[in-house]
Write an enzyme that holds these catalytic residues in place. Structure first.
Site, PDB file in Angstrom:
ATOM      1  N   ASN A 286      31.631  13.968  36.941  1.00  0.00           N
ATOM      2  CA  ASN A 286      32.525  13.679  35.826  1.00  0.00           C
ATOM      3  C   ASN A 286      32.413  14.803  34.798  1.00  0.00           C
ATOM      4  O   ASN A 286      31.680  15.785  35.008  1.00  0.00           O
ATOM      5  CB  ASN A 286      32.223  12.309  35.216  1.00  0.00           C
ATOM      6  CG  ASN A 286      30.794  12.205  34.683  1.00  0.00           C
ATOM      7  OD1 ASN A 286      30.192  13.194  34.245  1.00  0.00           O
ATOM      8  ND2 ASN A 286      30.240  10.997  34.705  1.00  0.00           N
TER       9      ASN A 286
ATOM     10  N   GLU B  80      28.820  15.502  33.562  1.00  0.00           N
ATOM     11  CA  GLU B  80      27.978  16.106  34.599  1.00  0.00           C
ATOM     12  C   GLU B  80      28.379  17.547  34.863  1.00  0.00           C
ATOM     13  O   GLU B  80      27.518  18.413  35.094  1.00  0.00           O
ATOM     14  CB  GLU B  80      28.083  15.266  35.876  1.00  0.00           C
ATOM     15  CG  GLU B  80      27.405  13.903  35.737  1.00  0.00           C
ATOM     16  CD  GLU B  80      27.896  12.884  36.748  1.00  0.00           C
ATOM     17  OE1 GLU B  80      27.311  11.783  36.790  1.00  0.00           O
ATOM     18  OE2 GLU B  80      28.876  13.174  37.483  1.00  0.00           O
TER      19      GLU B  80
ATOM     20  N   ASP C 158      32.848   5.033  40.971  1.00  0.00           N
ATOM     21  CA  ASP C 158      32.381   4.567  42.276  1.00  0.00           C
ATOM     22  C   ASP C 158      33.557   4.360  43.222  1.00  0.00           C
ATOM     23  O   ASP C 158      33.505   4.722  44.401  1.00  0.00           O
ATOM     24  CB  ASP C 158      31.613   3.244  42.133  1.00  0.00           C
ATOM     25  CG  ASP C 158      30.427   3.348  41.199  1.00  0.00           C
ATOM     26  OD1 ASP C 158      29.829   4.438  41.118  1.00  0.00           O
ATOM     27  OD2 ASP C 158      30.093   2.343  40.544  1.00  0.00           O
TER      28      ASP C 158
END
Length: 528
Positions: free
Chosen positions: A219, A222, A299
């Protein structure tokens, strides 16, 4: 671009035909949502008092990735360390119920299974309480690596390497959220028995560089951590990511990197030799959602991309497929799952669900012959927010077929003033049609829906807000045909007027979002 209907159907059909085996290795979590009404502040501390109405426990983290992959049609094996505690037992039960193969879960005596408890008061998370698993021992890490090797080979836990009991894995997904998965133990296992597709979703992707993943899914935060610098704000982040393409690919060791930028969609960075130039960047656009309680869309994205790649889908198409799946779950509260049917329905809904009055009358008549209970509601639905979605979910629960009648642009202007609507009738209808709880959407031009009500004669007419049935001109018409009028909850703080006011205050730099609710009595019905 985002996935079109034909592309999504093609992937869904391929998954249904091939039923690929996907092994998910990683950090599992039990997500628990305790939901209730927050009606007052405690006298003991400046905190809301939540009157609990329900508690929901669902798989989270790597377990949510596994459940989403299974819901999309893959055969899924879950590899993870859990405790032998009640939380671990509940998590295993939830995975089993979802159809995920849990034979490769390793229960560690005396260990804690990670659980994240969210207390929801009204429409917002009041507090989150995390009970985290401790770092695993070297022996437990070795057991996890052994279980991963067995799951990839298709052998039962503890069996010798040459005794397969099931098909080998087509794809492996690693989910590393700093809760105990050790790359130094897992990488050699996956290098030895590497399946066709390897996907990694990790807080620190540099740890998995040696694995040379086919796709990684950082993301924005990150990605910023990998680069060691801020990406900027909003849509500007995409340009920063594109400019840092070579650096991101080098530090992750991945063949492809898709950076997810929440409401700004994704940017796909592809290594040299993929047939695309650095300037030919693939982007997806997210469908914005105001769902404050949504969780786990990352997820879902990772699971959908992995399943698509497992059946040979080109990476660009797989990323668009994953974006479409993530768009489904961000419209739902809590940790949600995107099924194959829901995904197809979502991308095809605007074309199949928005109907004219003749088509609506025919569909309602057919449903009535089948014994289905017809629910009807109406409104402007200009800027769709959580008040609307809550209201529509409540309406859908009152029958079998929910029809939403939408004011056309001219009638909105007559009701709301010359500056409304914010969005055109076509756009508003498309958004409503994409909601899973809405079955049919139609547009009407009159100031009231009475002519339409007289034509389709709903069993239930639903309105929300500070009304009583006697205050509505539609009540007499509905009851004359044997229908009932039902009033649902009033959600003042979510009125469209308040949303528009906050947007304008933000644009003017006046600190939007800090004011009190307007108390607009049309928050859910007239402003719907």
């Amino acid at each position: 671009m985002s996935a079109d209907v034909r592309s999504v159907r093609r992937v869904v059909d391929a998954v249904a035909a091939e039923q690929p085996v996907v092994v998910v290795v990683g950090d599992v979590i039990l997500d628990r949502w305790t939901v209730g009404a927050a009606e007052r502040v405690s006298r003991e501390a400046p905190a809301p008092v939540v009157r609990v109405t329900e508690t929901i426990a669902v798989p989270g983290g790597a377990a949510n990735t596994a459940v989403n992959a299974r819901a999309l049609g893959a055969r899924v094996r879950m590899v993870a360390l859990i405790g032998d505690d009640e939380t671990g037992r509940v998590l295993r039960d939830r995975l089993d119920a979802a159809g995920v193969d849990t034979r490769w879960l390793v229960a560690v005596p005396g260990a804690t299974t990670t659980c994240k408890d969210r207390i929801v008061g009204g429409d917002r998370v009041v507090v989150r309480v995390d009970d985290l698993a401790g770092p695993p021992s070297a022996a437990d890490t070795a057991l996890l690596a052994e279980a991963a090797a067995a799951a990839v080979r298709g052998t039962a836990p503890g069996d010798a390497p040459g005794t397969p009991t099931d098909a080998r894995a087509d794809a492996v997904v690693v989910c590393d959220y700093d809760l105990g998965v050790d790359a130094t133990a897992i990488v050699p296992v996956l290098e030895r028995d590497r399946p066709t597709t390897v996907v990694v979703d990790a807080h620190d992707l540099s740890r998995w560089h040696a694995l040379r993943p086919d796709l990684v899914t950082p993301n924005a935060g990150e990605a910023a951590g990998l680069l060691g610098r801020d990406l900027g704000q909003g849509a500007d982040r995409a340009a920063t990511v594109i400019a840092a393409r070579d650096e991101v690919l080098a530090v992750t060791g991945a063949r492809n990197v898709v950076v997810t930028l929440d409401r700004n969609g994704t940017v796909l960075l592809e290594a040299a030799g993929t047939g695309h130039t650095p300037s030919d960047v693939h982007r997806t656009r997210a469908t914005p959602a105001s769902e404050q309680q949504a969780s786990g869309a990352g997820d879902t994205f990772c699971a959908a991309a992995s399943v698509a790649l497992a059946v040979g889908t080109p990476v660009r198409e797989a990323v668009s497929f994953a974006q479409a799946a993530a768009d489904v779950v961000v419209r739902e509260a809590g940790t949600s799952v995107c099924t194959a049917d829901a995904l197809v329905a979502s991308v095809s809904a605007p074309a199949e669900t928005v109907v004219d009055h003749d088509e609506l009358a025919a569909a309602v008549e057919e449903a009535r012959r089948a014994g289905r209970r017809i629910v009807f509601t109406n409104g402007c639905f200009d800027v769709v927010h959580r008040g609307h979605t809550t209201y529509l979910r409540q309406a859908s629960e009152l029958g079998d077929l929910l029809v939403v009648a939408l004011n056309d642009d001219d009638s909105v202007r007559r009701l709301k003033g010359p500056e409304r609507p914010i969005n055109t009738a076509e756009d508003r209808a498309g958004v409503l049609a994409a909601l899973a709880c809405v079955d049919l959407v139609t547009v009407f031009a009159t100031d009231t829906p009475i002519p339409l009500i007289e034509r389709i004669r709903p069993d239930v007419y639903v309105k929300g807000g500070d009304y009583s049935p006697e205050m509505l001109s539609e009540t007499e018409v509905v009851r004359a045909h044997g229908g009932e009028v039902v009033m649902v909850d009033y959600v003042a703080e979510h009125s469209t007027s308040a949303v528009v006011r906050r947007i304008r205050e933000t644009a003017a730099g006046t600190g939007a979002g800090t004011g009190a609710p307007t108390g607009d009595p049309t928050a859910v019905s007239g402003d719907a």
